[in-house]
Design a protein around this motif. Structure first.
Motif, PDB file in Angstrom:
ATOM      1  N   LEU A 276       0.849  -0.674   0.134  1.00 32.90           N
ATOM      2  CA  LEU A 276      -0.023  -0.344   0.452  1.00 32.90           C
ATOM      3  C   LEU A 276       0.761   1.237  -0.093  1.00 32.90           C
ATOM      4  CD1 LEU A 276      -3.061   1.447   0.286  1.00 32.90           C
ATOM      5  CD2 LEU A 276      -2.352   1.604   2.783  1.00 32.90           C
ATOM      6  N   LEU A 277       1.588   1.226   0.864  1.00 32.90           N
ATOM      7  CA  LEU A 277       2.603   2.690   0.946  1.00 32.90           C
ATOM      8  C   LEU A 277       3.425   3.200   0.413  1.00 32.90           C
ATOM      9  CD1 LEU A 277       4.236   2.312   4.534  1.00 32.90           C
ATOM     10  CD2 LEU A 277       1.738   3.297   3.535  1.00 32.90           C
ATOM     11  N   ASP A 278       3.488   1.997  -0.744  1.00 36.23           N
ATOM     12  CA  ASP A 278       4.556   2.396  -2.110  1.00 36.23           C
ATOM     13  C   ASP A 278       3.715   2.125  -3.088  1.00 36.23           C
ATOM     14  OD1 ASP A 278       6.653   1.531  -0.963  1.00 36.23           O
ATOM     15  OD2 ASP A 278       6.296  -1.696  -2.266  1.00 36.23           O
ATOM     16  N   ALA A 279       2.543   1.940  -3.033  1.00 35.26           N
ATOM     17  CA  ALA A 279       1.644   2.175  -4.279  1.00 35.26           C
ATOM     18  C   ALA A 279       1.151   3.964  -3.707  1.00 35.26           C
ATOM     19  CB  ALA A 279       0.591   1.626  -4.359  1.00 35.26           C
TER      20      ALA A 279
ATOM     21  N   ALA B  17      -6.511  -0.473   4.126  1.00 36.04           N
ATOM     22  CA  ALA B  17      -5.558  -0.693   3.229  1.00 36.04           C
ATOM     23  C   ALA B  17      -5.941  -2.447   4.361  1.00 36.04           C
ATOM     24  CB  ALA B  17      -4.309  -0.732   5.143  1.00 36.04           C
ATOM     25  N   SER B  18      -6.299  -3.276   3.154  1.00 34.13           N
ATOM     26  CA  SER B  18      -6.671  -4.726   3.017  1.00 34.13           C
ATOM     27  C   SER B  18      -6.060  -5.624   3.006  1.00 34.13           C
ATOM     28  CB  SER B  18      -7.134  -4.837   1.544  1.00 34.13           C
ATOM     29  OG  SER B  18      -8.006  -5.601   1.068  1.00 34.13           O
ATOM     30  N   GLY B  19      -6.738  -6.440   3.889  1.00 33.56           N
ATOM     31  CA  GLY B  19      -5.916  -7.126   4.572  1.00 33.56           C
ATOM     32  C   GLY B  19      -5.440  -7.832   6.405  1.00 33.56           C
ATOM     33  N   ARG B  20      -5.109  -8.699   6.756  1.00 35.52           N
ATOM     34  CA  ARG B  20      -5.595  -8.560   8.411  1.00 35.52           C
ATOM     35  C   ARG B  20      -3.841  -7.925   8.642  1.00 35.52           C
ATOM     36  NH1 ARG B  20      -9.590 -11.314  10.687  1.00 35.52           N
ATOM     37  NH2 ARG B  20      -9.129 -11.527  12.524  1.00 35.52           N
ATOM     38  N   ASN B  21      -2.728  -8.480   8.288  1.00 40.19           N
ATOM     39  CA  ASN B  21      -1.815  -8.311   8.465  1.00 40.19           C
ATOM     40  C   ASN B  21      -1.186  -6.754   8.128  1.00 40.19           C
ATOM     41  OD1 ASN B  21      -1.919  -8.960   5.356  1.00 40.19           O
ATOM     42  ND2 ASN B  21       0.495  -8.658   5.645  1.00 40.19           N
ATOM     43  N   ASN B  22      -2.706  -5.895   7.481  1.00 37.93           N
ATOM     44  CA  ASN B  22      -2.026  -4.791   7.348  1.00 37.93           C
ATOM     45  C   ASN B  22      -2.722  -3.797   7.222  1.00 37.93           C
ATOM     46  OD1 ASN B  22      -0.050  -4.843   4.865  1.00 37.93           O
ATOM     47  ND2 ASN B  22      -1.952  -6.361   4.091  1.00 37.93           N
ATOM     48  N   TRP B  23      -3.610  -4.121   8.648  1.00 35.65           N
ATOM     49  CA  TRP B  23      -4.125  -3.319   9.504  1.00 35.65           C
ATOM     50  C   TRP B  23      -3.803  -2.005  10.452  1.00 35.65           C
ATOM     51  CZ3 TRP B  23      -8.441  -6.373  11.768  1.00 35.65           C
ATOM     52  CH2 TRP B  23      -9.054  -8.023  10.429  1.00 35.65           C
ATOM     53  N   GLY B  24      -4.485  -0.866  10.288  1.00 30.45           N
ATOM     54  CA  GLY B  24      -3.086   0.159  10.778  1.00 30.45           C
ATOM     55  C   GLY B  24      -2.464   1.122   9.532  1.00 30.45           C
ATOM     56  N   LYS B  25      -1.781   0.281   8.294  1.00 35.99           N
ATOM     57  CA  LYS B  25      -1.438   0.952   8.009  1.00 35.99           C
ATOM     58  C   LYS B  25      -1.587   2.293   7.712  1.00 35.99           C
ATOM     59  CE  LYS B  25       1.569  -2.620   5.658  1.00 35.99           C
ATOM     60  NZ  LYS B  25       1.775  -3.142   4.666  1.00 35.99           N
ATOM     61  N   VAL B  26      -3.157   2.435   6.800  1.00 37.32           N
ATOM     62  CA  VAL B  26      -4.005   3.907   7.095  1.00 37.32           C
ATOM     63  C   VAL B  26      -3.610   5.511   7.594  1.00 37.32           C
ATOM     64  CG1 VAL B  26      -5.579   3.245   5.861  1.00 37.32           C
ATOM     65  CG2 VAL B  26      -6.265   3.766   7.915  1.00 37.32           C
TER      66      VAL B  26
ATOM     67  N   GLY C 116      -1.526 -13.300  -0.201  1.00 41.08           N
ATOM     68  CA  GLY C 116      -1.029 -12.680  -1.454  1.00 41.08           C
ATOM     69  C   GLY C 116      -1.088 -11.272  -0.975  1.00 41.08           C
ATOM     70  N   ARG C 117      -1.402 -10.689  -2.663  1.00 42.55           N
ATOM     71  CA  ARG C 117      -1.379  -9.389  -2.963  1.00 42.55           C
ATOM     72  C   ARG C 117      -2.647  -8.928  -2.426  1.00 42.55           C
ATOM     73  NH1 ARG C 117      -0.222 -11.570  -7.673  1.00 42.55           N
ATOM     74  NH2 ARG C 117      -2.244 -10.978  -8.254  1.00 42.55           N
ATOM     75  N   MET C 118      -3.761  -9.593  -1.715  1.00 37.27           N
ATOM     76  CA  MET C 118      -4.885  -8.882  -1.155  1.00 37.27           C
ATOM     77  C   MET C 118      -4.267  -9.225   0.370  1.00 37.27           C
ATOM     78  SD  MET C 118      -8.437  -9.934  -3.270  1.00 37.27           S
ATOM     79  CE  MET C 118      -8.860  -8.847  -2.223  1.00 37.27           C
ATOM     80  N   GLY C 119      -3.460  -8.935   0.653  1.00 29.92           N
ATOM     81  CA  GLY C 119      -3.520  -9.158   2.061  1.00 29.92           C
ATOM     82  C   GLY C 119      -3.443 -10.587   2.501  1.00 29.92           C
TER      83      GLY C 119
ATOM     84  N   CYS D   6     -10.528  -2.910   8.665  1.00 28.90           N
ATOM     85  CA  CYS D   6     -10.458  -3.065   9.915  1.00 28.90           C
ATOM     86  C   CYS D   6     -10.926  -1.271  10.150  1.00 28.90           C
ATOM     87  CB  CYS D   6      -9.128  -3.252  11.464  1.00 28.90           C
ATOM     88  SG  CYS D   6      -8.661  -2.151  11.207  1.00 28.90           S
ATOM     89  N   GLU D   7     -12.237  -1.874  11.860  1.00 28.16           N
ATOM     90  CA  GLU D   7     -12.717  -0.927  11.597  1.00 28.16           C
ATOM     91  C   GLU D   7     -12.507   0.456  12.073  1.00 28.16           C
ATOM     92  OE1 GLU D   7     -16.071  -0.607  11.255  1.00 28.16           O
ATOM     93  OE2 GLU D   7     -16.302   1.829  11.828  1.00 28.16           O
ATOM     94  N   GLU D   8     -11.303   0.717  13.122  1.00 23.46           N
ATOM     95  CA  GLU D   8     -10.458   1.622  13.481  1.00 23.46           C
ATOM     96  C   GLU D   8      -9.668   2.463  11.860  1.00 23.46           C
ATOM     97  OE1 GLU D   8     -10.179  -0.916  14.734  1.00 23.46           O
ATOM     98  OE2 GLU D   8     -10.943  -0.950  16.581  1.00 23.46           O
ATOM     99  N   ASP D   9      -8.964   2.154  10.773  1.00 24.24           N
ATOM    100  CA  ASP D   9      -9.014   2.324   9.792  1.00 24.24           C
ATOM    101  C   ASP D   9     -10.187   3.683   9.277  1.00 24.24           C
ATOM    102  OD1 ASP D   9      -7.091   1.342  10.181  1.00 24.24           O
ATOM    103  OD2 ASP D   9      -6.652  -0.146   8.398  1.00 24.24           O
TER     104      ASP D   9
END
Ligand code: ZN
Ligand code: CU
Length: 501
Positions: free
Chosen positions: A229-232, A254-263, A307-310, A366-369
């Motif tokens: 996401l951040l590169d994109a 930010a999609s995919g559980r491992n990416n939650w919070g990246k926003v 994968g590419r969707m996290g 995630c809801e917080e994002d």
């Protein structure tokens, strides 16, 4: 003939004593609003009468909502009443998002058929032809258009699109974009995860963006909304700073559980760019689930777990629309795989064998994002609704705008109602150059929505996605009623909106 006593009929329509949100983000004032023909002509005390008098006491009157991220390009012609949008209070839609545009006609027709299987459309010539078709066959809401990069690219590269464009091909795309701009489209959209947009080089995007001119509008479904996401986001921001165009990050998430919070980080990048003077905006739909084609989810590799969707779980991917297999709709892919006693990817292949265009809802955010993005001052509202008549589409198609107002502004108190309204009215009107729209003031077009702040709420759910919202009473487009008492009248006063010269 003026008579004293203020009982002259001087206006077509007067709203009496509503709480008027003018779109600016300021708190409401109780006022009368008078309309003549297609315009608001007076706001304040209106002593003279209207041919139609609407008692707005206890209700809110706001500028009609602008759906900045719509895929109703073809629905506007095939289902011109657009009930799923106007029943929400939407009076203007920006179509042509995610690189998927209305011209040239051949690739556009293929897109139309992916949204509306088997549909027939009489051909139009270029963006001009599409806009003229809307003039001739107006829908219930106004429609403004973005050129879709993917559609331009398909027209030039055809099937052979998994590669960079040659210089000659780029020149052809630029010619098509020129036609679009001459016809009055507002800007260019890209969809950089989809074929054929995903293989566009940075140079190709930069050249096309340059053609939009300083301050031109570039909206983008970025190359990754997951691990990269951040590169994109960095790529999109760099394109804006290199070319001087105004950049809008589509359906930011930010999609995919491992990416939650990246926003948190992506929004910080947006803020930093804005502080450097870049013109950057976002749009968002207010849900923790997205929707896309099952083929795209399978190709991402995320059904394997990561994968590419996290990172996704098999139960996070729910079948939305599968032509010919309605009994699968609403079922999580993981559940189907279990009942078939096969792996999740094999289950996806089995579904795709039945319907190669199957759509899914992906519970991947995630809801917080969602809340962080919604609170950002540069965020506008776009439904990203997929206007299919089949299956169980994502409820954002029917619920986005009332959900922001009723759920997030009123019930969660995430932002004041006037700020929420601003994000769906004056802010997008200014950003997209929609003159005379998005505000309630003398001279503005009478695109208006009358709603009850106490009861407005989305009713569409993932299980029952076609329920119209509660609390939206009347909707007017260009001074004419489209919805009254919560019922669609079938009127079609919408217009094709072209970029002001
Ligand atoms: Zn998109
Ligand atoms: Cu989209």
């Amino acid at each position: 003939m003026a008579r004293p006593g203020g009982d002259d009929v001087r206006f077509d329509l007067v709203f009496r004593g509503g709480r008027v949100y003018d779109g600016s983000g300021r708190p409401p004032v109780v006022a009368d609003v008078a309309v003549t023909d297609d315009r608001v002509v007076r706001v304040g005390d209106v002593p003279d009468r209207g041919s139609v008098e609407v008692d707005a006491q206890g209700l809110c009157l706001a500028p009609g909502f602008i759906d900045v991220h719509s895929h109703d390009d073809f629905a506007a012609l095939l289902e011109p009443a657009l009930p799923f949008k106007v029943m929400q209070g939407v009076t203007t839609e920006i179509v042509g998002n995610c690189g998927m545009g209305v011209a040239p006609f051949e690739p556009a027709l293929a897109l139309a058929r992916s949204f509306h299987p088997g549909c027939e459309l009489a051909p139009w010539a270029g963006h001009r032809g599409y806009l003229e078709r809307l003039d001739a066959e107006p829908p219930s809401a106004n429609v403004a258009v973005l050129a879709g990069h993917g559609t331009l690219r398909s027209a030039v590269l055809g099937e052979d699109c998994r590669r960079a464009a040659t210089d000659a091909e780029l020149t052809q795309m630029m010619r098509l974009l020129d036609e679009a701009l001459q016809a009055g489209v507002l800007g260019l959209s890209t969809g950089l995860i989809y074929e054929p947009g995903r293989d566009a080089s940075e140079a190709e995007l930069v050249e096309l963006a340059r053609q939009l001119g300083e301050g031109g509008l570039y909206t983008t479904h970025v190359r990754s909304e997951a691990d990269a996401l951040l590169d994109a986001v960095a790529e999109a921001l760099a394109l804006g700073e290199r070319t001087g165009v105004s950049v809008q990050l589509s359906h930011h998430k930010a999609s995919g559980r491992n990416n939650w919070g990246k926003v948190v980080d992506s929004l910080a990048m947006v803020d930093a760019a804005r502080q450097r003077g870049a013109d950057v905006w976002l749009d968002q739909y207010p849900y923790t689930a997205s929707s896309t084609s099952l083929a795209a989810v399978l190709a991402s590799g995320s059904l394997q777990g990561h994968g590419r969707m996290g990172e996704l779980r098999p139960q996070d991917v729910v079948l939305a629309t599968v032509e010919g297999q309605p009994e699968w709709e609403g079922a999580p892919l993981g559940e189907l795989a279990r009942s078939w006693q096969i792996g999740v990817e094999d289950a996806a292949r089995r579904v795709l064998a039945a319907d190669a265009h199957a759509w899914v809802v992906v519970h991947g955010m995630c809801e917080e994002d969602v809340r962080r993005v919604l609170q950002h001052p540069a965020t506008m509202i776009g439904s990203d609704g997929l206007p299919t008549s089949l299956g169980r589409p994502h409820p954002r198609l029917y619920g986005t705008f009332p959900r922001i107002l009723g759920h997030y502004a009123r019930d969660v108190a995430l932002l004041p109602l006037e700020r929420a309204i601003h994000k769906m009215t004056a802010l997008p009107a200014a950003r997209f150059g929609l003159r005379g729209r998005g505000k309630i003031e003398p001279g503005a077009f009478a695109d208006l929505v009358l709603f009850d702040a106490a009861t407005i709420l989305d009713q569409a759910t993932f299980d029952a996605p076609r329920r119209p919202p509660a609390g939206v009473r009347d909707v007017y487009v260009n001074g004419r009623a489209v919805v009254r008492g919560g019922r669609h009248l079938g009127t079609r006063p919408g217009r094709a909106l072209r970029r002001a010269a």
